[in-house]
Design an enzyme around this catalytic site. Structure first.
Site, mmCIF file in Angstrom:
data_model
loop_
_atom_site.group_PDB
_atom_site.id
_atom_site.type_symbol
_atom_site.label_atom_id
_atom_site.label_comp_id
_atom_site.label_asym_id
_atom_site.label_seq_id
_atom_site.Cartn_x
_atom_site.Cartn_y
_atom_site.Cartn_z
ATOM 1 N N ARG A 102 -8.814 -0.214 3.946
ATOM 2 C CA ARG A 102 -7.839 0.765 3.452
ATOM 3 C C ARG A 102 -6.518 0.086 3.139
ATOM 4 O O ARG A 102 -5.807 0.531 2.238
ATOM 5 C CB ARG A 102 -7.592 1.851 4.501
ATOM 6 C CG ARG A 102 -8.772 2.726 4.781
ATOM 7 C CD ARG A 102 -8.361 3.826 5.706
ATOM 8 N NE ARG A 102 -7.153 4.468 5.193
ATOM 9 C CZ ARG A 102 -6.397 5.298 5.900
ATOM 10 N NH1 ARG A 102 -6.721 5.596 7.136
ATOM 11 N NH2 ARG A 102 -5.328 5.836 5.364
ATOM 12 N N LYS A 126 0.836 -1.206 0.000
ATOM 13 C CA LYS A 126 0.000 0.000 0.000
ATOM 14 C C LYS A 126 0.872 1.259 0.000
ATOM 15 O O LYS A 126 0.673 2.174 -0.807
ATOM 16 C CB LYS A 126 -0.908 -0.005 1.238
ATOM 17 C CG LYS A 126 -1.598 1.327 1.492
ATOM 18 C CD LYS A 126 -2.487 1.300 2.721
ATOM 19 C CE LYS A 126 -1.821 1.632 4.019
ATOM 20 N NZ LYS A 126 -1.570 3.054 4.290
ATOM 21 N N ASN A 127 1.824 1.310 0.932
ATOM 22 C CA ASN A 127 2.573 2.559 1.094
ATOM 23 C C ASN A 127 3.516 2.846 -0.064
ATOM 24 O O ASN A 127 3.923 3.990 -0.268
ATOM 25 C CB ASN A 127 3.331 2.563 2.424
ATOM 26 C CG ASN A 127 2.381 2.728 3.602
ATOM 27 O OD1 ASN A 127 1.197 3.031 3.404
ATOM 28 N ND2 ASN A 127 2.885 2.518 4.809
ATOM 29 N N ASP A 182 3.777 0.207 12.217
ATOM 30 C CA ASP A 182 2.564 -0.369 11.638
ATOM 31 C C ASP A 182 2.341 -1.832 12.040
ATOM 32 O O ASP A 182 1.322 -2.425 11.689
ATOM 33 C CB ASP A 182 2.601 -0.262 10.099
ATOM 34 C CG ASP A 182 2.381 1.177 9.636
ATOM 35 O OD1 ASP A 182 1.998 2.026 10.454
ATOM 36 O OD2 ASP A 182 2.603 1.446 8.432
ATOM 37 N N CYS A 212 -5.204 12.600 13.176
ATOM 38 C CA CYS A 212 -5.464 11.223 12.815
ATOM 39 C C CYS A 212 -6.160 10.593 14.013
ATOM 40 O O CYS A 212 -6.173 11.176 15.094
ATOM 41 C CB CYS A 212 -4.117 10.588 12.528
ATOM 42 S SG CYS A 212 -4.079 8.850 12.369
ATOM 43 N N ARG A 238 -0.575 14.420 13.534
ATOM 44 C CA ARG A 238 0.430 13.976 12.553
ATOM 45 C C ARG A 238 0.751 15.179 11.675
ATOM 46 O O ARG A 238 0.147 15.384 10.630
ATOM 47 C CB ARG A 238 -0.101 12.800 11.725
ATOM 48 C CG ARG A 238 -0.164 11.531 12.549
ATOM 49 C CD ARG A 238 -0.695 10.382 11.770
ATOM 50 N NE ARG A 238 0.233 9.885 10.753
ATOM 51 C CZ ARG A 238 -0.062 8.908 9.917
ATOM 52 N NH1 ARG A 238 -1.243 8.335 9.956
ATOM 53 N NH2 ARG A 238 0.817 8.499 9.024
HETATM 54 C C1 UD1 Z 1 4.227 6.615 6.731
HETATM 55 C C2 UD1 Z 1 3.304 5.458 6.447
HETATM 56 C C3 UD1 Z 1 2.632 4.971 7.735
HETATM 57 C C4 UD1 Z 1 3.675 4.681 8.799
HETATM 58 C C5 UD1 Z 1 4.628 5.844 8.975
HETATM 59 C C6 UD1 Z 1 5.783 5.527 9.899
HETATM 60 C C7 UD1 Z 1 2.568 5.947 4.193
HETATM 61 C C8 UD1 Z 1 1.455 6.334 3.304
HETATM 62 N N1 UD1 Z 1 2.296 5.898 5.497
HETATM 63 O O1 UD1 Z 1 3.428 7.677 7.223
HETATM 64 O O2 UD1 Z 1 1.903 3.788 7.432
HETATM 65 O O3 UD1 Z 1 3.029 4.415 10.037
HETATM 66 O O4 UD1 Z 1 5.200 6.216 7.699
HETATM 67 O O5 UD1 Z 1 6.510 4.475 9.444
HETATM 68 O O6 UD1 Z 1 3.651 5.619 3.743
HETATM 69 N N2 UD1 Z 1 6.538 14.056 11.355
HETATM 70 C C9 UD1 Z 1 6.655 15.390 11.700
HETATM 71 N N3 UD1 Z 1 6.461 16.330 10.723
HETATM 72 C C10 UD1 Z 1 6.177 16.015 9.441
HETATM 73 C C11 UD1 Z 1 6.058 14.656 9.089
HETATM 74 C C12 UD1 Z 1 6.247 13.699 10.072
HETATM 75 O O7 UD1 Z 1 6.901 15.715 12.853
HETATM 76 O O8 UD1 Z 1 6.030 16.912 8.621
HETATM 77 C C13 UD1 Z 1 6.736 13.013 12.372
HETATM 78 C C14 UD1 Z 1 5.492 12.195 12.622
HETATM 79 O O9 UD1 Z 1 4.615 12.824 13.553
HETATM 80 C C15 UD1 Z 1 6.074 10.895 13.149
HETATM 81 C C16 UD1 Z 1 7.386 10.779 12.357
HETATM 82 O O10 UD1 Z 1 7.654 12.086 11.861
HETATM 83 O O11 UD1 Z 1 6.362 10.998 14.512
HETATM 84 C C17 UD1 Z 1 7.355 9.801 11.229
HETATM 85 O O12 UD1 Z 1 6.217 10.024 10.422
HETATM 86 P P1 UD1 Z 1 6.277 9.814 8.851
HETATM 87 O O13 UD1 Z 1 7.410 8.883 8.533
HETATM 88 O O14 UD1 Z 1 6.246 11.127 8.175
HETATM 89 O O15 UD1 Z 1 4.910 9.074 8.571
HETATM 90 P P2 UD1 Z 1 4.032 9.155 7.263
HETATM 91 O O16 UD1 Z 1 4.866 9.374 6.064
HETATM 92 O O17 UD1 Z 1 2.872 10.064 7.504
#
Ligand code: UD1
Length: 420
Positions: A396, A22-23, A304, A116, A121
């Site tokens: 999803r 998915k991701n 996850d 979320c 997030r």
């Molecule tokens: C992706 C995955 C999700 C998984 C997550 C962590 C997809 C579509 N989703 O989510 O399934 O659980 O990686 O492996 O690929 N953060 C910030 N600021 C930002 C962005 C992130 O502070 O702008 C923080 C988040 O709150 C979190 C950490 O960074 O603590 C990691 O999140 P991130 O790797 O960005 O997750 P996603 O890409 O949203």
């Protein structure tokens, strides 16, 4: 809204084929916005999130058709540069269109995703990186408004390793003027695949698969084809299911190398796991050992898989601690598991799980994707009948999970259509 009715206590045995990730798919699809043409994404899973992303891309002028796991995208006619709230609220990964739209069309209007089910997030890292690349960004009325003539290469250092921000920044930088360095880039396999896809479209990226990416911007990219990697979270979920229910299962179309952390922990818990090529076989232990895990960035134990591991430990022999260093509040499944008889206490960002002798069936409520998966696992091993309500979360990210589980011997059915 559908629900699952599960009569627990059946061991699992047989073979299950793992779907595309998915991701990965959710990153590859918006990457197609970076060039006009026809793309083929093989091994695309038919998931609700994939349909949501397809609907978003269609609203921008893309044609998208999924047939026999091949997603064909034609991006020739893109003429709308917007991701409206109606799409983004359904799926946070919609934010992935930001980088490609700014890079190729010099403009984007993308709804802010908001929170979320389990907590905040933020997308600050995405926005800061776009600004560093030269985009003008305004936030108002819940939207990111972005403009740029042409992005220019820069240095980005992520204080936090972020899958989404790394993907978005990479997609923006491939068409920028000059070189972009990304430090502390995410190295999750889905990001590595995105980089490989961009390279096959004509991008110049050094350091693929490492936390330091050097991107030499090019003037233009072209369409390409790719085969999506196997979904490591779906694979991990089935392995945990078998360890929990007893029996022997074999996964096909899986990638063992992406599951090292999960496999080692399953072995620590007493399971026997063997891999060969793209298949993984797990023989469940008689007694589950209590094993601590700490969810961390790749190649650490995936956040996850944290909820599913908690379900496993709910029946382990002893006490274990399941800690999440990525999402501190990702424990919405715990109160529901307690309703099934689990003995779990949450302290800060850790669940202290005291293994119980048995779980007993009850009605439980899904709150998010992975929480739902963990409740299904608990239901599969609970005595009596468990009803998992609001399974649309599960749709999803898991392709026909009930059919796959039934083929392994589980007693699970989907009851459709009523309002629960
Ligand atoms: C992706 C995955 C999700 C998984 C997550 C962590 C997809 C579509 N989703 O989510 O399934 O659980 O990686 O492996 O690929 N953060 C910030 N600021 C930002 C962005 C992130 O502070 O702008 C923080 C988040 O709150 C979190 C950490 O960074 O603590 C990691 O999140 P991130 O790797 O960005 O997750 P996603 O890409 O949203």
């Amino acid at each position: 809204m559908d629900k699952f009715v599960i009569r627990g206590g059946k061991p699992l045995s047989g073979t299950v084929s793992i779907s595309g990730a998915k991701n990965s798919t959710l990153a590859l699809m918006p990457a197609a916005l970076l060039a006009g043409g026809r793309f083929h994404l093989k091994n695309t899973p038919a998931l609700r999130d994939v349909h949501t992303m397809a609907a978003l891309l269609r609203s921008m002028g893309v044609t998208a058709e999924l047939q026999d796991q091949v997603l064909t995208l034609d991006t020739t006619g893109v003429n709308v540069y917007e991701a409206p709230y109606e799409h983004v609220k359904k799926m946070r990964a919609s934010i992935y269109v930001l980088g490609p739209l700014i890079a190729r069309f010099g403009r984007a209007r993308v709804s802010l995703p908001g929170g979320c089910a389990w907590g905040p997030r933020p997308v600050n890292l995405h926005i800061e990186a776009m600004k560093k690349l030269g985009a003008e960004i305004d936030l108002h009325e819940g939207y990111i408004h972005a403009r740029a003539n042409r992005l220019t290469g820069t240095r980005v250092h992520f204080d936090v390793s972020s899958v989404g921000a790394t993907g978005n920044t990479m997609m923006a930088a491939v068409l920028a003027r000059g070189t972009t360095l990304i430090d502390n880039a995410a190295i999750e396999p889905e990001i590595t695949q995105l980089a490989e896809f961009l390279v096959s479209m004509g991008a110049k990226i050094n350091g693929v698969g490492t936390s330091r990416l050097e991107i030499q911007g090019v003037d233009e990219l072209h369409a390409a084809d790719i085969e999506t990697i196997p979904d490591r979270i779906e694979a991990g979920t089935f392995l945990v299911a078998a360890a929990l229910c007893g029996g022997t299962i074999t996964l096909t179309n899986a990638e063992p190398a992406h599951l090292d952390a999960v496999i080692v922990k399953l072995e620590d818990a007493g399971a026997r796991v063997t891999s060969q090529g793209r298949s993984i076989t797990l023989v469940a232990p008689r007694t589950l050992n209590a094993v601590d895990v700490t969810a961390n960035i790749y190649p650490g134990f995936p956040t996850d898989m944290q909820a599913q591991w908690t379900a496993l430990m709910a029946l382990a022999d002893g006490t274990s601690v399941v800690t999440d260093t990525i999402y501190f509040d990702r424990f919405k499944h715990i109160p529901e598991m307690i309703r099934l008889g689990a003995d779990i206490e949450v302290k800060d960002n850790a669940a202290i799980v005291r293994g119980a002798r048995r779980l007993t069936g009850a009605k439980v409520m899904s709150t998010d994707l992975r929480a739902s998966a963990s409740l299904i696992l608990a239901g599969l091993v609970a005595e009596g009948t468990t009803e998992v309500l609001r399974v649309y979360h599960l749709d999803r990210g898991y392709e026909t999970i009930e059919r796959k589980l039934r083929a392994l011997g589980a007693d699970i059915e989907r009851v459709a259509g009523e309002e629960f």
